[in-house]
Design a protein around this motif. Structure first.
Motif, PDB file in Angstrom:
ATOM      1  N   GLN A   1      32.545  -4.854 -11.783  1.00 41.57           N
ATOM      2  CA  GLN A   1      31.099  -4.649 -11.868  1.00 41.57           C
ATOM      3  C   GLN A   1      30.733  -3.199 -11.553  1.00 41.57           C
ATOM      4  OE1 GLN A   1      29.630  -7.632  -9.131  1.00 41.57           O
ATOM      5  NE2 GLN A   1      29.530  -9.233 -10.699  1.00 41.57           N
ATOM      6  N   ALA A   2      31.427  -2.632 -10.578  1.00 43.62           N
ATOM      7  CA  ALA A   2      31.125  -1.257 -10.162  1.00 43.62           C
ATOM      8  C   ALA A   2      31.433  -0.251 -11.265  1.00 43.62           C
ATOM      9  CB  ALA A   2      31.913  -0.910  -8.901  1.00 43.62           C
ATOM     10  N   ARG A   3      32.478  -0.507 -12.039  1.00 44.75           N
ATOM     11  CA  ARG A   3      32.821   0.442 -13.107  1.00 44.75           C
ATOM     12  C   ARG A   3      32.082   0.132 -14.406  1.00 44.75           C
ATOM     13  NH1 ARG A   3      36.891  -0.571 -16.989  1.00 44.75           N
ATOM     14  NH2 ARG A   3      37.834  -2.651 -16.867  1.00 44.75           N
ATOM     15  N   GLY A   4      31.207  -0.874 -14.394  1.00 44.90           N
ATOM     16  CA  GLY A   4      30.379  -1.189 -15.552  1.00 44.90           C
ATOM     17  C   GLY A   4      31.048  -2.051 -16.608  1.00 44.90           C
ATOM     18  N   ALA A   5      32.257  -2.542 -16.322  1.00 41.46           N
ATOM     19  CA  ALA A   5      32.957  -3.391 -17.297  1.00 41.46           C
ATOM     20  C   ALA A   5      32.425  -4.813 -17.285  1.00 41.46           C
ATOM     21  CB  ALA A   5      34.458  -3.407 -16.996  1.00 41.46           C
ATOM     22  N   ALA A   6      31.967  -5.265 -16.117  1.00 47.19           N
ATOM     23  CA  ALA A   6      31.403  -6.609 -15.971  1.00 47.19           C
ATOM     24  C   ALA A   6      29.943  -6.475 -15.569  1.00 47.19           C
ATOM     25  CB  ALA A   6      32.172  -7.398 -14.910  1.00 47.19           C
ATOM     26  N   PRO A   7      29.069  -7.277 -16.155  1.00 46.44           N
ATOM     27  CA  PRO A   7      27.647  -7.165 -15.821  1.00 46.44           C
ATOM     28  C   PRO A   7      27.367  -7.624 -14.393  1.00 46.44           C
ATOM     29  CG  PRO A   7      28.027  -9.079 -17.220  1.00 46.44           C
ATOM     30  CD  PRO A   7      29.322  -8.320 -17.163  1.00 46.44           C
ATOM     31  N   ALA A   8      26.431  -6.939 -13.744  1.00 45.27           N
ATOM     32  CA  ALA A   8      25.992  -7.381 -12.429  1.00 45.27           C
ATOM     33  C   ALA A   8      25.133  -8.633 -12.624  1.00 45.27           C
ATOM     34  CB  ALA A   8      25.197  -6.278 -11.753  1.00 45.27           C
ATOM     35  N   GLY A   9      24.997  -9.380 -11.606  1.00 41.76           N
ATOM     36  CA  GLY A   9      24.209 -10.617 -11.696  1.00 41.76           C
ATOM     37  C   GLY A   9      24.599 -11.518 -10.562  1.00 41.76           C
ATOM     38  N   ILE A  10      25.485 -12.457 -10.835  1.00 43.53           N
ATOM     39  CA  ILE A  10      25.976 -13.331  -9.774  1.00 43.53           C
ATOM     40  C   ILE A  10      26.798 -12.490  -8.796  1.00 43.53           C
ATOM     41  CG2 ILE A  10      27.398 -15.348  -9.239  1.00 43.53           C
ATOM     42  CD1 ILE A  10      26.838 -16.396 -12.022  1.00 43.53           C
ATOM     43  N   ASP A  11      26.583 -12.723  -7.513  1.00 43.10           N
ATOM     44  CA  ASP A  11      27.350 -12.022  -6.493  1.00 43.10           C
ATOM     45  C   ASP A  11      28.846 -12.233  -6.725  1.00 43.10           C
ATOM     46  OD1 ASP A  11      27.494 -10.806  -3.626  1.00 43.10           O
ATOM     47  OD2 ASP A  11      28.701 -12.642  -3.515  1.00 43.10           O
ATOM     48  N   ALA A  12      29.636 -11.175  -6.577  1.00 46.54           N
ATOM     49  CA  ALA A  12      31.072 -11.242  -6.870  1.00 46.54           C
ATOM     50  C   ALA A  12      31.774 -12.314  -6.038  1.00 46.54           C
ATOM     51  CB  ALA A  12      31.717  -9.874  -6.627  1.00 46.54           C
ATOM     52  N   HIS A  13      31.430 -12.393  -4.768  1.00 49.62           N
ATOM     53  CA  HIS A  13      32.059 -13.398  -3.899  1.00 49.62           C
ATOM     54  C   HIS A  13      31.699 -14.808  -4.343  1.00 49.62           C
ATOM     55  CE1 HIS A  13      32.038 -16.136  -0.367  1.00 49.62           C
ATOM     56  NE2 HIS A  13      33.220 -15.594  -0.155  1.00 49.62           N
ATOM     57  N   ASP A  14      30.421 -15.031  -4.644  1.00 53.43           N
ATOM     58  CA  ASP A  14      29.986 -16.367  -5.061  1.00 53.43           C
ATOM     59  C   ASP A  14      30.631 -16.773  -6.380  1.00 53.43           C
ATOM     60  OD1 ASP A  14      28.450 -16.429  -2.806  1.00 53.43           O
ATOM     61  OD2 ASP A  14      26.539 -16.024  -3.831  1.00 53.43           O
ATOM     62  N   LEU A  15      30.742 -15.814  -7.289  1.00 54.96           N
ATOM     63  CA  LEU A  15      31.384 -16.104  -8.570  1.00 54.96           C
ATOM     64  C   LEU A  15      32.860 -16.422  -8.354  1.00 54.96           C
ATOM     65  CD1 LEU A  15      31.240 -16.298 -11.643  1.00 54.96           C
ATOM     66  CD2 LEU A  15      31.531 -13.798 -11.741  1.00 54.96           C
ATOM     67  N   ALA A  16      33.519 -15.657  -7.488  1.00 53.89           N
ATOM     68  CA  ALA A  16      34.942 -15.900  -7.202  1.00 53.89           C
ATOM     69  C   ALA A  16      35.156 -17.272  -6.580  1.00 53.89           C
ATOM     70  CB  ALA A  16      35.478 -14.809  -6.280  1.00 53.89           C
ATOM     71  N   VAL A  17      34.303 -17.651  -5.625  1.00 56.52           N
ATOM     72  CA  VAL A  17      34.415 -18.970  -4.996  1.00 56.52           C
ATOM     73  C   VAL A  17      34.259 -20.062  -6.043  1.00 56.52           C
ATOM     74  CG1 VAL A  17      33.290 -20.595  -3.423  1.00 56.52           C
ATOM     75  CG2 VAL A  17      33.687 -18.237  -2.690  1.00 56.52           C
ATOM     76  N   SER A  18      33.239 -19.937  -6.885  1.00 57.62           N
ATOM     77  CA  SER A  18      32.969 -20.972  -7.893  1.00 57.62           C
ATOM     78  C   SER A  18      34.128 -21.118  -8.873  1.00 57.62           C
ATOM     79  CB  SER A  18      31.679 -20.629  -8.656  1.00 57.62           C
ATOM     80  OG  SER A  18      30.578 -20.564  -7.774  1.00 57.62           O
ATOM     81  N   LEU A  19      34.657 -19.991  -9.344  1.00 52.16           N
ATOM     82  CA  LEU A  19      35.750 -20.042 -10.312  1.00 52.16           C
ATOM     83  C   LEU A  19      37.033 -20.578  -9.679  1.00 52.16           C
ATOM     84  CD1 LEU A  19      35.102 -16.680 -12.199  1.00 52.16           C
ATOM     85  CD2 LEU A  19      34.755 -18.994 -13.095  1.00 52.16           C
ATOM     86  N   ASN A  20      37.299 -20.195  -8.437  1.00 47.33           N
ATOM     87  CA  ASN A  20      38.504 -20.695  -7.773  1.00 47.33           C
ATOM     88  C   ASN A  20      38.411 -22.180  -7.454  1.00 47.33           C
ATOM     89  OD1 ASN A  20      40.715 -18.606  -7.076  1.00 47.33           O
ATOM     90  ND2 ASN A  20      38.818 -17.478  -6.770  1.00 47.33           N
ATOM     91  N   LEU A  21      37.228 -22.646  -7.084  1.00 48.72           N
ATOM     92  CA  LEU A  21      37.065 -24.082  -6.860  1.00 48.72           C
ATOM     93  C   LEU A  21      37.229 -24.859  -8.162  1.00 48.72           C
ATOM     94  CD1 LEU A  21      34.137 -24.185  -4.269  1.00 48.72           C
ATOM     95  CD2 LEU A  21      36.558 -24.658  -3.869  1.00 48.72           C
TER      96      LEU A  21
END
Length: 210
Positions: free
Chosen positions: A147-167
């Protein structure tokens, strides 16, 4: 002077403990945890039932030791994953998720037993959470960097997205391991999971393409 006969090699405590763990994982490949007895573990390790208790206080302690081995493998392999997300984000995520799938499928019996024991054993639940946390930490760091380098859009918090995808990964792989219905075919699980991750993080199937 006649040469003395060779003494038989003594088996160390570590070797006996390891024999119990090897026996347990071999038995869990074809039986449920409840169907494996202390007698089975002792017999497979070539020791008596009383001797078993010298190394482990219970059958659950054997499962915890096996789960620790899986977690150690996970953490070791996560630490050595190449972070080549800038040059090949889709491939890098697919390889990372593939490692997650590979570790737990290769230790199917231990994973299935641990999943089943989580509800009744706080230590198993804690160990499993530790393993999941290592994946969340790794993937949230990468998502944040993307997200910081602009490759992924900002929006969902990175931690929350990671938790959701890992679950999601955990639940999908659990269904595969337990041969539940409904479930994704084991051969298709990696492609499906990787596609969902890549689309969720980048909003595209081909991030980085021009």
């Amino acid at each position: 002077m006649a040469q003395r006969g060779r003494r038989s090699a003594r088996v160390s405590g570590d070797e006996r403990q390891d024999a119990i763990l090897v026996t347990a994982e071999a038995l869990l490949a074809s039986r449920t945890f409840d169907d494996v007895s202390i007698e089975d573990l002792a017999r497979g390790a070539g020791i008596s039932r009383p001797t078993f208790y010298f190394y482990f206080p219970s059958k659950d302690a054997v499962l915890l030791a096996l789960l620790d081995r899986v977690i150690t493998e996970v953490e070791h392999r996560v630490g050595h994953l190449p972070r080549d997300f800038e040059s090949d984000p889709a491939g890098a995520w697919t390889r990372s998720i593939g490692m997650f799938v590979e570790v737990f499928v290769s230790h199917r019996g231990v994973s299935t037993a641990a999943i089943g024991a989580r509800a009744r054993n706080d230590e198993v639940r804690g160990r499993w959470s530790k393993s999941m946390q290592s994946w969340v930490d790794f993937s949230s760091d990468v998502i944040r960097a993307e997200q910081a380098r602009g490759a992924a859009p900002a929006g969902i918090d990175a931690h929350d997205l990671a938790v959701s995808l890992n679950l999601m990964n955990e639940r999908v792989i659990t269904a595969v391991l337990n041969r539940e219905s409904p479930a994704i075919a084991e051969t298709a699980a990696l492609d499906v999971l990787a596609t969902i991750w890549i689309r969720s993080i980048y909003g595209s199937d081909n991030p980085g393409s021009r």
